[in-house]
Design a protein around this motif. Structure first.
Motif, PDB file in Angstrom:
ATOM      1  N   TYR A  25       0.817  -1.216   0.000  1.00  0.00           N
ATOM      2  CA  TYR A  25       0.000   0.000   0.000  1.00  0.00           C
ATOM      3  C   TYR A  25       0.852   1.268   0.000  1.00  0.00           C
ATOM      4  CZ  TYR A  25       0.528  -0.305   5.111  1.00  0.00           C
ATOM      5  OH  TYR A  25       1.038  -0.414   6.385  1.00  0.00           O
ATOM      6  N   ALA A  26       2.155   1.134   0.126  1.00  0.00           N
ATOM      7  CA  ALA A  26       3.037   2.310   0.004  1.00  0.00           C
ATOM      8  C   ALA A  26       4.312   1.880  -0.727  1.00  0.00           C
ATOM      9  CB  ALA A  26       3.341   2.890   1.378  1.00  0.00           C
ATOM     10  N   GLY A  27       4.130   1.252  -1.882  1.00  0.00           N
ATOM     11  CA  GLY A  27       5.274   0.790  -2.672  1.00  0.00           C
ATOM     12  C   GLY A  27       6.126   1.984  -3.098  1.00  0.00           C
ATOM     13  N   LYS A  28       7.428   1.792  -3.090  1.00  0.00           N
ATOM     14  CA  LYS A  28       8.348   2.894  -3.399  1.00  0.00           C
ATOM     15  C   LYS A  28       9.063   2.659  -4.721  1.00  0.00           C
ATOM     16  CE  LYS A  28      10.621   2.375   0.509  1.00  0.00           C
ATOM     17  NZ  LYS A  28      11.569   2.583   1.615  1.00  0.00           N
ATOM     18  N   GLY A  29       9.178   3.717  -5.507  1.00  0.00           N
ATOM     19  CA  GLY A  29       9.958   3.673  -6.736  1.00  0.00           C
ATOM     20  C   GLY A  29      11.241   4.465  -6.544  1.00  0.00           C
ATOM     21  N   ARG A  30      12.049   4.553  -7.590  1.00  0.00           N
ATOM     22  CA  ARG A  30      13.283   5.322  -7.509  1.00  0.00           C
ATOM     23  C   ARG A  30      12.983   6.812  -7.370  1.00  0.00           C
ATOM     24  NH1 ARG A  30      16.184   5.607 -12.073  1.00  0.00           N
ATOM     25  NH2 ARG A  30      17.876   6.541 -10.881  1.00  0.00           N
ATOM     26  N   ARG A  31      13.926   7.536  -6.815  1.00  0.00           N
ATOM     27  CA  ARG A  31      13.891   8.987  -6.702  1.00  0.00           C
ATOM     28  C   ARG A  31      12.614   9.485  -6.014  1.00  0.00           C
ATOM     29  NH1 ARG A  31      14.501  12.157 -11.250  1.00  0.00           N
ATOM     30  NH2 ARG A  31      16.244  13.315 -10.412  1.00  0.00           N
TER      31      ARG A  31
ATOM     32  N   GLU B 238      20.718   9.308  -8.011  1.00  0.00           N
ATOM     33  CA  GLU B 238      20.352  10.725  -8.104  1.00  0.00           C
ATOM     34  C   GLU B 238      19.721  11.107  -9.435  1.00  0.00           C
ATOM     35  OE1 GLU B 238      24.301  11.970  -8.346  1.00  0.00           O
ATOM     36  OE2 GLU B 238      24.874  11.162  -6.409  1.00  0.00           O
ATOM     37  N   ALA B 239      19.999  10.342 -10.467  1.00  0.00           N
ATOM     38  CA  ALA B 239      19.729  10.861 -11.808  1.00  0.00           C
ATOM     39  C   ALA B 239      18.546  10.185 -12.492  1.00  0.00           C
ATOM     40  CB  ALA B 239      20.975  10.675 -12.670  1.00  0.00           C
ATOM     41  N   SER B 240      17.899  10.938 -13.345  1.00  0.00           N
ATOM     42  CA  SER B 240      16.870  10.380 -14.214  1.00  0.00           C
ATOM     43  C   SER B 240      17.366  10.538 -15.645  1.00  0.00           C
ATOM     44  CB  SER B 240      15.576  11.169 -13.996  1.00  0.00           C
ATOM     45  OG  SER B 240      14.802  11.149 -15.143  1.00  0.00           O
TER      46      SER B 240
ATOM     47  N   ILE C 256      13.637  -1.590 -10.327  1.00  0.00           N
ATOM     48  CA  ILE C 256      14.462  -2.059  -9.214  1.00  0.00           C
ATOM     49  C   ILE C 256      14.812  -0.876  -8.320  1.00  0.00           C
ATOM     50  CG2 ILE C 256      16.777  -2.951  -8.649  1.00  0.00           C
ATOM     51  CD1 ILE C 256      16.488  -4.669 -11.262  1.00  0.00           C
ATOM     52  N   LEU C 257      14.676  -1.085  -7.020  1.00  0.00           N
ATOM     53  CA  LEU C 257      15.069  -0.044  -6.057  1.00  0.00           C
ATOM     54  C   LEU C 257      15.936  -0.682  -4.972  1.00  0.00           C
ATOM     55  CD1 LEU C 257      14.736   2.844  -4.813  1.00  0.00           C
ATOM     56  CD2 LEU C 257      12.797   1.920  -3.534  1.00  0.00           C
ATOM     57  N   CYS C 258      17.187  -0.224  -4.863  1.00  0.00           N
ATOM     58  CA  CYS C 258      18.084  -0.707  -3.811  1.00  0.00           C
ATOM     59  C   CYS C 258      18.242   0.394  -2.767  1.00  0.00           C
ATOM     60  CB  CYS C 258      19.456  -1.069  -4.380  1.00  0.00           C
ATOM     61  SG  CYS C 258      19.385  -2.486  -5.479  1.00  0.00           S
ATOM     62  N   GLU C 259      18.089   0.014  -1.510  1.00  0.00           N
ATOM     63  CA  GLU C 259      18.235   0.977  -0.416  1.00  0.00           C
ATOM     64  C   GLU C 259      19.191   0.396   0.612  1.00  0.00           C
ATOM     65  OE1 GLU C 259      14.351   3.085   0.655  1.00  0.00           O
ATOM     66  OE2 GLU C 259      13.708   1.056   0.154  1.00  0.00           O
ATOM     67  N   SER C 260      19.995   1.266   1.234  1.00  0.00           N
ATOM     68  CA  SER C 260      20.947   0.743   2.210  1.00  0.00           C
ATOM     69  C   SER C 260      20.772   1.429   3.560  1.00  0.00           C
ATOM     70  CB  SER C 260      22.369   0.912   1.696  1.00  0.00           C
ATOM     71  OG  SER C 260      22.581   2.240   1.324  1.00  0.00           O
ATOM     72  N   ARG C 261      21.231   0.745   4.595  1.00  0.00           N
ATOM     73  CA  ARG C 261      21.279   1.349   5.929  1.00  0.00           C
ATOM     74  C   ARG C 261      22.469   0.769   6.687  1.00  0.00           C
ATOM     75  NH1 ARG C 261      17.196  -1.330  10.384  1.00  0.00           N
ATOM     76  NH2 ARG C 261      18.940  -0.831  11.771  1.00  0.00           N
ATOM     77  N   ILE C 262      22.947   1.527   7.639  1.00  0.00           N
ATOM     78  CA  ILE C 262      24.065   1.050   8.469  1.00  0.00           C
ATOM     79  C   ILE C 262      23.493   0.090   9.497  1.00  0.00           C
ATOM     80  CG2 ILE C 262      25.884   1.765  10.075  1.00  0.00           C
ATOM     81  CD1 ILE C 262      26.378   2.734   7.233  1.00  0.00           C
ATOM     82  N   LEU C 263      24.160  -1.039   9.662  1.00  0.00           N
ATOM     83  CA  LEU C 263      23.716  -2.038  10.636  1.00  0.00           C
ATOM     84  C   LEU C 263      24.938  -2.361  11.497  1.00  0.00           C
ATOM     85  CD1 LEU C 263      21.019  -3.572  10.921  1.00  0.00           C
ATOM     86  CD2 LEU C 263      22.046  -5.431   9.615  1.00  0.00           C
ATOM     87  N   GLY C 264      25.074  -1.666  12.631  1.00  0.00           N
ATOM     88  CA  GLY C 264      26.277  -1.828  13.465  1.00  0.00           C
ATOM     89  C   GLY C 264      27.485  -1.339  12.689  1.00  0.00           C
ATOM     90  N   SER C 265      28.459  -2.241  12.470  1.00  0.00           N
ATOM     91  CA  SER C 265      29.663  -1.834  11.729  1.00  0.00           C
ATOM     92  C   SER C 265      29.542  -2.197  10.245  1.00  0.00           C
ATOM     93  CB  SER C 265      30.878  -2.538  12.332  1.00  0.00           C
ATOM     94  OG  SER C 265      30.646  -3.936  12.281  1.00  0.00           O
ATOM     95  N   ARG C 266      28.382  -2.699   9.846  1.00  0.00           N
ATOM     96  CA  ARG C 266      28.237  -3.145   8.458  1.00  0.00           C
ATOM     97  C   ARG C 266      27.179  -2.316   7.720  1.00  0.00           C
ATOM     98  NH1 ARG C 266      26.141  -8.715   9.178  1.00  0.00           N
ATOM     99  NH2 ARG C 266      25.337  -7.751  11.063  1.00  0.00           N
ATOM    100  N   VAL C 267      27.083  -2.561   6.401  1.00  0.00           N
ATOM    101  CA  VAL C 267      26.011  -1.939   5.622  1.00  0.00           C
ATOM    102  C   VAL C 267      25.050  -3.046   5.222  1.00  0.00           C
ATOM    103  CG1 VAL C 267      25.473  -0.449   3.655  1.00  0.00           C
ATOM    104  CG2 VAL C 267      27.800  -0.596   4.494  1.00  0.00           C
ATOM    105  N   ALA C 268      23.779  -2.793   5.386  1.00  0.00           N
ATOM    106  CA  ALA C 268      22.772  -3.731   4.876  1.00  0.00           C
ATOM    107  C   ALA C 268      22.137  -3.079   3.657  1.00  0.00           C
ATOM    108  CB  ALA C 268      21.718  -4.014   5.932  1.00  0.00           C
TER     109      ALA C 268
ATOM    110  N   GLN D 184      19.547  15.869 -12.931  1.00  0.00           N
ATOM    111  CA  GLN D 184      20.184  15.597 -11.650  1.00  0.00           C
ATOM    112  C   GLN D 184      20.131  16.863 -10.811  1.00  0.00           C
ATOM    113  OE1 GLN D 184      24.395  14.766 -11.887  1.00  0.00           O
ATOM    114  NE2 GLN D 184      24.268  13.308 -10.214  1.00  0.00           N
ATOM    115  N   ALA D 185      19.471  16.764  -9.661  1.00  0.00           N
ATOM    116  CA  ALA D 185      19.318  17.919  -8.756  1.00  0.00           C
ATOM    117  C   ALA D 185      18.804  19.153  -9.499  1.00  0.00           C
ATOM    118  CB  ALA D 185      20.641  18.214  -8.049  1.00  0.00           C
ATOM    119  N   GLY D 186      17.825  18.952 -10.382  1.00  0.00           N
ATOM    120  CA  GLY D 186      17.198  20.078 -11.087  1.00  0.00           C
ATOM    121  C   GLY D 186      17.962  20.555 -12.311  1.00  0.00           C
TER     122      GLY D 186
END
Ligand code: BTN
Length: 255
Positions: free
Chosen positions: A46-52, A245-247, A119-131, A213-215
Motif C-alpha cells: 500500500y506504500a510501494g516505493k519507486g526510484r527517486r 540521483e539521476a533520471s 528495481i530499487l536498492c536501499e541501504s542502511r548502516i547495521l552496526g559496523s556493516r552496511v545492509a 540531476q538535482a534540477g
C-alpha cells in the motif's frame, strides 16, 4: 513459497505478506532480525516505493513485489548492487521473450522500448556493516488494456508481450536463483565480467540522452558505465552521474 535449496545465500528464508506497506521498507526497518539473503514477497503493497522518491503502484496478484536483504555487503559493492540486480533480472526474464530483456541505466528492465520491471536498492548502516535491500517490481499478468487505461504508455507485462499467464511464484524463483548466481560470480571474480555483461545489455549506451540531476538538465551521448556504476556521457562536456540521483531519458523516446 518454499525456501530455495539450490542457492548459496538468497532465499533461505522467505517472508510472505498478503499486504504490507513496502517489502523494501519492511526489510530495511527489520534488517537486524533476519539473516543474509532473506526474501520478502507481498501480494499487495500500500506504500510501494519507486526510484527517486516516486510511488510504485502495482495491482494485487498481477505484479510481483519482492525484496532481498543483504547484510554482508562490502562498501565498494554498494553502488554496484543496483546494476547487479539488473543483470540478474535480465538473465532471469530474458527467457520469456524472443528478443530478451534489456536494461535502461541504471536498472529499468525493458522488453523492446517498454518497461517490464523496476528495481530499487536501499541501504542502511547495521552496526559496523552496511545492509542493502534490493527490491524488484515485475509486471507479470496485466493485460495490454491495463497500461492503456492507466496512461502508462511505456509499461508492459509478460502477459501483454507474450500472451502467457505465468505464475508470480515461477517468476520469483527464477529471479532469486539468477540474483544468487550474480552475487556468487561477484564474490569469486569481482566486478569486471559483470560490468561487461551489464554494458552488453544496457540499451542506454550509445544513445543520446537527457539527464536530470538535482534540477539540472544536461544532454549527451551515453558512453560508458564506470567501475562505481556511474554513467558517463559526452555532451558539451564529459559528465558522469550516479544511479540514485539521476533520471535518464532518451531524446527520442523513453529509452
Ligand atoms: C522504479 O522503477 O522506480 C523502482 C520500482 C521498485 C518497486 C519494488 S516492488 C518491491 C520493492 N518494494 C518497494 O516498495 N519497491 C520495490
Amino acid at each position: 513459497m518454499h525456501p530455495l535449496a539450490d542457492t548459496i545465500v538468497v532465499g533461505k528464508q522467505i517472508l510472505q505478506f498478503d499486504c504490507v506497506d513496502s517489502t523494501n521498507s519492511y526489510l530495511k526497518e527489520n534488517a537486524q532480525l533476519f539473516p543474509n539473503g532473506t526474501v520478502a514477497i507481498a501480494r499487495e503493497q500500500y506504500a510501494g516505493k519507486g526510484r527517486r522518491g516516486k510511488r510504485w503502484v502495482s495491482q494485487a496478484g498481477m505484479a510481483l513485489s519482492m525484496s532481498v536483504l543483504l547484510t554482508e555487503v562490502e562498501m565498494e559493492a554498494v553502488p554496484l548492487l543496483p546494476l547487479f540486480c539488473g543483470i540478474g533480472a535480465s538473465r532471469a526474464l530474458s527467457s520469456y521473450f524472443d528478443c530478451g530483456a534489456t536494461l535502461k541505466w541504471p536498472n529499468d528492465v525493458l522488453v523492446g522500448e517498454k518497461k517490464l520491471a523496476g528495481i530499487l536498492c536501499e541501504s542502511r548502516i547495521l552496526g559496523s556493516r552496511v545492509a542493502v535491500v534490493c527490491g524488484i517490481g515485475v509486471n507479470v499478468r496485466q493485460p495490454e488494456s491495463f497500461f492503456t487505461e492507466n496512461q502508462l504508455p511505456y509499461g508492459t507485462s509478460i502477459l501483454s508481450q507474450t500472451g502467457r499467464e505465468i505464475s508470480l511464484e515461477e517468476v520469483a524463483y527464477r529471479l532469486l536463483a539468477a540474483f544468487d548466481q550474480v552475487l556468487e560470480q561477484y564474490r569469486h571474480e569481482g566486478p569486471e565480467e559483470l560490468l561487461k555483461e551489464y554494458s552488453a545489455v544496457c540499451v542506454t549506451l550509445g544513445r543520446e540522452v537527457q539527464v536530470e540531476q538535482a534540477g539540472v538538465i544536461r544532454q549527451g551521448v551515453a558512453r560508458s558505465v564506470e567501475r562505481d556504476g556511474s554513467l558517463c556521457c559526452c555532451g558539451e562536456e564529459i559528465f558522469c552521474v550516479h544511479g540514485g540521483e539521476a533520471s535518464v531519458r532518451g531524446l527520442y523516446g523513453y529509452v
